[in-house]
Motif scaffolding. Structure first.
Motif, short mmCIF file in Angstrom:
data_model
loop_
_atom_site.label_atom_id
_atom_site.label_comp_id
_atom_site.label_asym_id
_atom_site.label_seq_id
_atom_site.Cartn_x
_atom_site.Cartn_y
_atom_site.Cartn_z
N VAL A 1 0.83 -1.20 0.00
CA VAL A 1 0.00 0.00 0.00
C VAL A 1 0.87 1.25 0.00
CG1 VAL A 1 -1.71 1.31 1.32
CG2 VAL A 1 -1.92 -1.17 1.13
N VAL A 2 1.90 1.28 0.84
CA VAL A 2 2.81 2.42 0.89
C VAL A 2 3.44 2.65 -0.47
CG1 VAL A 2 5.01 3.24 1.83
CG2 VAL A 2 3.29 2.27 3.36
N ASP A 3 3.96 1.60 -1.09
CA ASP A 3 4.61 1.72 -2.39
C ASP A 3 3.64 2.24 -3.45
OD1 ASP A 3 7.09 0.86 -1.51
OD2 ASP A 3 6.76 -1.24 -2.05
N ALA A 4 2.40 1.75 -3.42
CA ALA A 4 1.43 2.15 -4.44
C ALA A 4 1.10 3.63 -4.34
CB ALA A 4 0.16 1.31 -4.30
N PHE A 5 0.92 4.15 -3.12
CA PHE A 5 0.60 5.57 -2.99
C PHE A 5 1.82 6.44 -3.31
CE2 PHE A 5 -3.23 4.21 -0.67
CZ PHE A 5 -4.15 5.09 -1.21
N LEU A 6 3.02 5.96 -2.99
CA LEU A 6 4.21 6.70 -3.40
C LEU A 6 4.29 6.77 -4.92
CD1 LEU A 6 7.04 5.44 -1.00
CD2 LEU A 6 6.16 7.77 -1.17
N ASP A 7 4.01 5.65 -5.58
CA ASP A 7 4.03 5.64 -7.04
C ASP A 7 3.01 6.61 -7.63
OD1 ASP A 7 6.02 3.71 -7.13
OD2 ASP A 7 4.63 2.03 -7.34
N ALA A 8 1.90 6.83 -6.89
CA ALA A 8 0.85 7.73 -7.36
C ALA A 8 1.15 9.20 -7.04
CB ALA A 8 -0.49 7.34 -6.75
N GLY A 9 2.28 9.46 -6.37
CA GLY A 9 2.69 10.84 -6.12
C GLY A 9 2.40 11.38 -4.74
N ALA A 10 1.87 10.55 -3.84
CA ALA A 10 1.46 11.03 -2.52
C ALA A 10 2.63 11.19 -1.56
CB ALA A 10 0.45 10.07 -1.91
N GLU A 11 2.40 12.00 -0.52
CA GLU A 11 3.27 12.04 0.64
C GLU A 11 2.72 10.98 1.60
OE1 GLU A 11 5.92 13.89 0.90
OE2 GLU A 11 5.56 14.99 -0.97
N LEU B 1 -2.95 -5.42 -3.98
CA LEU B 1 -3.87 -4.83 -3.01
C LEU B 1 -3.63 -3.33 -2.89
CD1 LEU B 1 -3.57 -7.99 -1.99
CD2 LEU B 1 -5.05 -7.10 -0.21
N GLY B 2 -2.35 -2.93 -2.93
CA GLY B 2 -2.03 -1.51 -2.87
C GLY B 2 -2.65 -0.74 -4.02
N ALA B 3 -2.63 -1.32 -5.21
CA ALA B 3 -3.20 -0.65 -6.38
C ALA B 3 -4.69 -0.43 -6.22
CB ALA B 3 -2.91 -1.48 -7.64
N VAL B 4 -5.39 -1.41 -5.65
CA VAL B 4 -6.83 -1.26 -5.45
C VAL B 4 -7.10 -0.16 -4.42
CG1 VAL B 4 -8.94 -2.42 -4.70
CG2 VAL B 4 -7.31 -3.63 -6.13
N CYS B 5 -6.28 -0.08 -3.38
CA CYS B 5 -6.44 1.00 -2.39
C CYS B 5 -6.31 2.37 -3.04
CB CYS B 5 -5.40 0.85 -1.28
SG CYS B 5 -5.65 -0.57 -0.19
N VAL B 6 -5.33 2.51 -3.94
CA VAL B 6 -5.14 3.79 -4.63
C VAL B 6 -6.37 4.14 -5.45
CG1 VAL B 6 -3.81 4.95 -6.43
CG2 VAL B 6 -2.62 3.67 -4.65
N VAL B 7 -6.89 3.18 -6.19
CA VAL B 7 -8.08 3.43 -7.02
C VAL B 7 -9.27 3.82 -6.14
CG1 VAL B 7 -9.75 2.40 -8.59
CG2 VAL B 7 -7.31 1.95 -8.91
N LEU B 8 -9.47 3.11 -5.03
CA LEU B 8 -10.59 3.41 -4.14
C LEU B 8 -10.50 4.82 -3.55
CD1 LEU B 8 -11.19 0.12 -2.11
CD2 LEU B 8 -12.73 1.18 -3.77
N ALA B 9 -9.28 5.27 -3.28
CA ALA B 9 -9.10 6.58 -2.68
C ALA B 9 -9.05 7.71 -3.70
CB ALA B 9 -7.82 6.60 -1.84
N SER B 10 -9.03 7.37 -4.98
CA SER B 10 -8.87 8.35 -6.04
C SER B 10 -10.20 8.91 -6.53
CB SER B 10 -8.12 7.72 -7.22
OG SER B 10 -9.01 6.93 -8.00
N LEU C 1 -11.40 8.54 -9.32
CA LEU C 1 -12.05 7.55 -10.18
C LEU C 1 -13.15 6.81 -9.43
CD1 LEU C 1 -9.04 5.95 -12.12
CD2 LEU C 1 -10.58 7.78 -12.85
N SER C 2 -13.06 6.80 -8.11
CA SER C 2 -14.08 6.13 -7.29
C SER C 2 -14.91 7.15 -6.50
CB SER C 2 -13.41 5.15 -6.32
OG SER C 2 -12.69 4.16 -7.01
N ALA C 3 -15.09 8.33 -7.07
CA ALA C 3 -15.71 9.44 -6.35
C ALA C 3 -17.11 9.14 -5.83
CB ALA C 3 -15.74 10.69 -7.25
N HIS C 4 -17.84 8.26 -6.49
CA HIS C 4 -19.20 7.96 -6.04
C HIS C 4 -19.30 6.57 -5.42
CE1 HIS C 4 -23.29 9.25 -5.78
NE2 HIS C 4 -23.79 8.24 -6.46
N LEU C 5 -18.14 6.03 -5.04
CA LEU C 5 -18.09 4.70 -4.43
C LEU C 5 -17.81 4.84 -2.95
CD1 LEU C 5 -18.21 1.67 -5.25
CD2 LEU C 5 -15.73 1.71 -5.35
N THR C 6 -18.75 4.43 -2.12
CA THR C 6 -18.54 4.44 -0.67
C THR C 6 -19.39 3.33 -0.05
OG1 THR C 6 -18.41 5.88 1.29
CG2 THR C 6 -20.35 6.13 -0.11
N GLY C 7 -18.89 2.77 1.04
CA GLY C 7 -19.57 1.65 1.68
C GLY C 7 -19.32 0.33 0.97
#
Length: 272
Positions: A25-35, A217-226, A228-234
């Motif tokens: 998960v850490v690596d995936a968010f780093l790859d996506a540009g996050a702090e 799993l990290g990649a899916v976390c990034v997509v869920l938090a992005s 692209l999943s703006a109307h996905l919750t719960g």
């Protein structure tokens, strides 16, 4: 809507990010540009970095509510924001339920459910300000019998319930989703799955024919938090390679056809 995922300028906190799924998960968010900020009980084997952005580690026992809350507050204060919280910490040794003590039950519940509840509550204000999101890492054990890790399964089921409830309670400002992990190949895979031969047999019980990689799993976390999943919750998203082959398939008239494709264990059983 742009299909590019860019977390530049966003702050992500990950519990238990030093190894296994958490490191993915850490690596995936780093790859996506996050702090990225992550915590754990012991010093990790190296701290990853990308393009001059180095993830920040803090020793924290998330079972201690005071430590847990203090870490979340510190991350938000130092960065002036918090956009994503990933509750990843969890796990359980195998053992018969009747052999477990009340203290053992409490410890398993603390690490797999209460730590996430405490961290999520502590993150409420900064997440609301950022219109951010929570991603909880749960398990297939929450949805199917989990002999040998019964309390773990129950705690993960509680975390899935919390995910769905908070998605409604905190809408529309904060999205709350979960990733339901199947079997994963991590540094401790041998401790869980046995010899290479046993590992191969277990992998054959998964329709995709292998265990997941933490990066998946990290990649899916990034997509869920992005966005692209703006109307996905719960939502609780299974990342399990198709689940587990139903045992009855080994005993049907067509079992030989399935085995010819090397997709069904001869025993027809699936590991707990």
């Amino acid at each position: 809507m742009s299909l590019v995922i860019d977390f530049a300028g966003k702050v992500v906190a990950v519990t238990g990010g030093g190894r296994g799924v958490g490191r993915g998960v850490v690596d995936a968010f780093l790859d996506a540009g996050a702090e990225v900020e992550f915590c754990g009980r012991s010093e990790p084997d190296g701290v990853p970095e990308r393009d001059g952005r180095r993830a920040s580690f803090r020793p924290v026992d998330v079972r201690d509510a005071a430590q847990n809350e203090a870490w979340i507050r510190d991350v938000a204060e130092r960065h002036g924001r918090l956009d994503v919280l990933v509750n990843n910490v969890g796990g359980s040794p195998f053992g018969r339920f009747e052999a477990g003590s009340p203290r053992y039950f409490q410890a398993i519940t603390e690490i797999n459910f209460l730590s996430a509840a405490v961290a999520t509550r502590a993150a409420f204000e900064p997440l609301r300000a950022a219109k951010g999101s929570v991603v909880n890492i749960t398990s297939i054990s929450a949805r199917r019998p989990s002999p040998g890790t019964a309390v773990y399964g129950a705690a993960k089921a509680a975390l899935e319930s919390l995910t769905r409830s908070l998605a409604v309670e905190w809408a529309p400002e904060i999205r709350v989703n979960a990733v339901s992990s199947g079997l994963v190949h991590t540094e401790s895979a041998a401790d869980h799955y046995g010899t290479p031969e046993q590992y191969a047999e277990i992998a054959r019980t998964i329709p995709r024919g292998r265990l997941a990689d933490p990066a998946e799993l990290g990649a899916v976390c990034v997509v869920l938090a992005s966005p692209l999943s703006a109307h996905l919750t719960g939502a609780v998203i299974p990342v399990d390679g198709g689940g587990e082959w139903p045992a009855f398939l080994a005993h049907t008239p067509n079992a030989d056809i399935v085995r010819q494709a090397d997709r069904l264990p001869d025993s027809g059983g699936t590991p707990s």
